[in-house]
Design an enzyme around this catalytic site. Structure first.
Site, PDB file in Angstrom:
ATOM      1  CG  LEU A 143      -2.089   0.776   1.385  1.00  0.00           C
ATOM      2  CD1 LEU A 143      -3.149   0.189   0.456  1.00  0.00           C
ATOM      3  CD2 LEU A 143      -2.618   0.773   2.821  1.00  0.00           C
ATOM      4  CG  HIS A 144       3.012   2.810  -3.025  1.00  0.00           C
ATOM      5  ND1 HIS A 144       2.635   1.619  -3.603  1.00  0.00           N
ATOM      6  CD2 HIS A 144       3.333   3.638  -4.044  1.00  0.00           C
ATOM      7  CE1 HIS A 144       2.732   1.722  -4.917  1.00  0.00           C
ATOM      8  NE2 HIS A 144       3.146   2.939  -5.217  1.00  0.00           N
TER       9      HIS A 144
END
Ligand code: UD1
Length: 365
Positions: free
Chosen positions: A206-207
């Site tokens: 997740l980024h």
């Protein structure tokens, strides 16, 4: 002799350039490749470890630009890369993917009248709130040779008025790297290190700013992980941007206490390949991971509203589920119930894209 400057900057670029550089070096009697790293990513875990894992030669030049706002980062790359082009006259600049380094180098090359070849051209999410979409549109509008990974990318470019002779469908170069490293990744100790058994855990990355830059959204995703974690542990290598946001929003303590979450620094290429290829389900907002899970037949949920890689949904194992915690939870639990469907590999995701890429550049020269 063709002088070709290859540009990389951020983590998802490295696996795309590795087989291209290798192929160029194989043709050293005709091609003189130079590798420029902009320094957009600079942590050992985001950059150096990929050069080691993928046996990419050390960059000939590192621009050392580092982090900043989009404009700061783009501008710094442009200033530094212009100097490189002045000192190293080139026939082509090869850019890959859709990061700020891709766009910045393309603008400089085009204005310096050096031809641009874009690897992974033509992908469109049609979501201009994504910085990558701006990077794609600008890069493709400047490129002289648009090397596409899938037929839908060709269609996008033709619809935008790109001349057909500039477009070459070459397949997916990330998959060259995946196939080359599957066997090597078996030596990774990552499963033992975290006490994991094949097929009995989920992996998550997740980024994206749209997921991690807003407190409520990020904490909603953590709520979903809590429910999923009741079924299977979730291994979560944390990107530097996400780590910063977790700290800033005071969420770091919370995830540390979530016993079903296995937290780690970003993993190297081989460790991460070993990890997700043995997982039961992947949750991600990355682009490339949607493709890699498709090829390996691992179910993937994409935590975004759209994807620039629709073939991973129509032909692969991907589902685009957005970032509503109730939907993520529902889809993840349903995916854990279902039998995984067998891998279906899209056209020309065959491990030989780099060969076609370098052929296309030579033919266009
Ligand atoms: C970039 C790409 C994105 C890609 C992602 C993969 C753009 C617009 N975005 O996003 O498309 O999916 O890389 O990782 O080009 N940082 C570090 N160490 C590093 C690099 C970054 O700590 O080595 C931190 C910095 O605080 C920085 C932040 O991460 O401000 C964001 O880095 P940046 O390169 O701007 O974008 P990414 O979010 O990594």
């Amino acid at each position: 002799m063709l002088r070709i400057i290859n540009v990389v900057g951020a983590r998802p670029n490295f696996m795309k350039i590795a087989p291209v550089i290798e192929e160029m070096r194989r043709r050293s009697s005709r091609i003189e490749p130079l590798l420029v790293h902009t320094g957009q990513h600079y942590d050992e875990s985001m950059s150096d470890s990929f050069f080691e894992d993928l046996q990419i030669p050390r960059p000939d030049i590192n621009l050392g630009v580092g982090s900043g706002t989009h404009s700061e980062q783009t501008a710094r790359i442009m200033v530094e890369f212009e100097r490189v082009l002045l000192e190293h006259p080139a026939d082509w600049v090869v850019v890959v993917g859709d990061v700020n380094s891709t766009m910045a180098a393309s603008i400089v090359a085009a204005k310096s009248l050096v031809r641009v070849a874009h690897v992974e051209a033509g992908l469109r999410s049609r979501d201009r709130t994504m910085p990558e979409e701006i990077n794609r549109v600008v890069t493709d509008s400047l490129a002289d040779l648009l090397l596409t990974p899938s037929r839908d990318a060709d269609d996008n470019l033709l619809r935008e008025g790109v001349a057909p002779h500039k477009i070459r469908f070459v397949g997916n170069v990330m998959i060259d790297t995946l196939y080359r490293n599957l066997e090597r990744a078996r030596a990774s100790q990552v499963l033992d290190r975290f006490g994991l058994k094949p097929g009995q855990f989920c992996a998550m990355t997740l980024h994206r700013p749209s997921n991690v830059d807003n407190h409520e959204t990020l904490s909603g995703i953590l709520d979903a992980l809590e429910v999923i974690g009741e079924q299977l542990p979730v291994v979560f290598p944390i990107h530097p941007r996400t780590r910063e946001r977790l700290d800033q929003f005071g969420l770091t303590e919370r995830i540390r206490k979530q016993s079903s979450l296995v937290l780690t620094e970003p993993l190297g290429y081989l460790d991460f390949l070993r990890l997700y290829s043995n997982s039961r389900l992947v949750l991600t907002d990355s682009g490339g991971i949607q493709e890699e899970t498709t090829v390996l037949g691992i179910p993937c949920l994409t935590l975004r509203q759209n994807t620039e890689r629709p073939i991973t949904v129509t032909e692969g194992t991907n589902r685009v589920v957005g970032n509503d915690p109730a939907v993520i939870t529902r889809e993840a639990l349903a995916a854990l119930e279902r039998q995984a469907s067998p891998a279906r590999v899209p056209e020309l995701w065959d491990g030989h894209a780099a060969l076609r890429i370098v052929d296309a550049i030579e033919e266009a020269s």
